[in-house]
Write a protein that holds these residues in place. Structure first.
Motif, PDB file in Angstrom:
ATOM      1  N   SER A  91       0.874  -1.148  -0.036  1.00 37.48           N
ATOM      2  CA  SER A  91      -0.018  -0.141  -0.017  1.00 37.48           C
ATOM      3  C   SER A  91       0.722   1.243   0.009  1.00 37.48           C
ATOM      4  O   SER A  91       1.913   1.048   0.426  1.00 37.48           O
ATOM      5  N   THR A 137       1.758   4.594   1.637  1.00 36.82           N
ATOM      6  CA  THR A 137       1.459   5.108   2.924  1.00 36.82           C
ATOM      7  C   THR A 137       1.866   6.559   3.005  1.00 36.82           C
ATOM      8  O   THR A 137       2.176   6.866   3.959  1.00 36.82           O
ATOM      9  N   THR A 181      -1.190   8.433   4.582  1.00 38.67           N
ATOM     10  CA  THR A 181      -1.322   7.902   6.185  1.00 38.67           C
ATOM     11  C   THR A 181      -0.254   8.168   7.097  1.00 38.67           C
ATOM     12  O   THR A 181      -0.764   8.160   8.115  1.00 38.67           O
ATOM     13  N   ASP A 182       0.877   8.051   6.443  1.00 40.31           N
ATOM     14  CA  ASP A 182       1.984   8.319   7.501  1.00 40.31           C
ATOM     15  C   ASP A 182       2.110   9.765   8.226  1.00 40.31           C
ATOM     16  O   ASP A 182       2.502   9.909   9.229  1.00 40.31           O
ATOM     17  N   LEU A 227      -0.809  11.371   8.499  1.00 36.55           N
ATOM     18  CA  LEU A 227      -1.948  11.573   9.219  1.00 36.55           C
ATOM     19  C   LEU A 227      -1.947  11.328  10.538  1.00 36.55           C
ATOM     20  O   LEU A 227      -0.894  10.445  11.025  1.00 36.55           O
ATOM     21  N   TRP A 271      -8.017  11.043  11.826  1.00 27.39           N
ATOM     22  CA  TRP A 271      -7.947  10.987  10.438  1.00 27.39           C
ATOM     23  C   TRP A 271      -7.146   9.926   9.812  1.00 27.39           C
ATOM     24  O   TRP A 271      -7.440   9.020   8.739  1.00 27.39           O
ATOM     25  N   LYS A 272      -6.312   9.309  10.578  1.00 28.52           N
ATOM     26  CA  LYS A 272      -5.442   8.207  10.388  1.00 28.52           C
ATOM     27  C   LYS A 272      -6.397   6.959  10.465  1.00 28.52           C
ATOM     28  O   LYS A 272      -6.386   6.003   9.841  1.00 28.52           O
ATOM     29  N   CYS A 292      -8.952   6.789   7.663  1.00 36.54           N
ATOM     30  CA  CYS A 292      -8.282   6.312   6.389  1.00 36.54           C
ATOM     31  C   CYS A 292      -8.079   5.016   6.465  1.00 36.54           C
ATOM     32  O   CYS A 292      -8.488   4.289   5.482  1.00 36.54           O
ATOM     33  N   ASN A 293      -7.664   4.361   7.554  1.00 39.39           N
ATOM     34  CA  ASN A 293      -7.351   3.005   7.669  1.00 39.39           C
ATOM     35  C   ASN A 293      -8.713   2.126   7.543  1.00 39.39           C
ATOM     36  O   ASN A 293      -8.736   1.278   6.868  1.00 39.39           O
ATOM     37  N   MET A 325      -9.827   2.083   4.140  1.00 44.38           N
ATOM     38  CA  MET A 325      -8.767   1.259   3.246  1.00 44.38           C
ATOM     39  C   MET A 325      -9.521  -0.110   3.338  1.00 44.38           C
ATOM     40  O   MET A 325      -9.642  -1.012   2.285  1.00 44.38           O
TER      41      MET A 325
END
Length: 163
Positions: A71, A73, A76-77, A79, A83-84, A87-88, A91
């Motif tokens: 993936s 990232t 996402t890294d 965030l 928010w993280k 996003c997870n 996904m």
């Protein structure tokens, strides 16, 4: 739910290892039969192809369950917080949607369309090869639902810490 996850992990590890070991054995037999006995095996190549498809699809399901899939990232890294987590969660929902539509629905269509065709060398229905798609799709959905529950409970296990 964690017990189901752990049981699925163990079963998939065992099946994938057995498939891989059998593939090594069949490939070794193919080489010995071809170069030592001068009598190439006609079944081994088809069996290897069949095993490779099943091994790949089951391994994809296992890797998805471990959240170790490929993936990007980059976003996402950077965030954090909600928010993280969001996003997870998104996904995982995308994985569920893909698995339901492409792997399960499409796989069932391919399986049912090819069940009447016979794999010539193995003398089994070709649909058994395509059956790996809906099986792996169902496993991925179960894993993703479990991952959604873990995200919701906010208890992530980093792979290195879990080992």
């Amino acid at each position: 739910m964690l017990m189901i996850h752990a049981a699925m992990d163990k079963i998939l590890k065992i099946i994938c290892c057995l498939l891989f070991i059998s593939m090594v054995g069949v490939a070794s037999w193919q080489v010995i039969a071809r170069y030592v006995l001068n009598s190439p095996s006609t079944v081994s190549e088809a069996l290897l192809r069949f095993s490779l498809v099943w091994l790949s699809m089951l391994a994809i399901a296992y890797v998805t369950g471990q959240r170790e899939h490929v993936s990007l990232t980059l976003l996402t890294d950077k965030l954090s917080g909600k928010w993280k987590i969001g996003c997870n969660f998104l996904m995982e929902l995308l994985f569920i949607g893909f698995s339901a539509v492409v792997l399960i629905y499409g796989g069932m269509q391919a399986t049912s369309n090819s069940m009447s065709q016979i794999y010539p060398m193995l003398n089994i229905p070709k649909g058994l090869l395509y059956l790996s798609l809906p099986v792996s799709g169902a496993l991925i959905i179960i894993y993703c639902l479990n991952n959604c529950l873990l995200i919701y409970k906010n208890i992530f296990f980093v792979r290195s810490q879990a080992l």
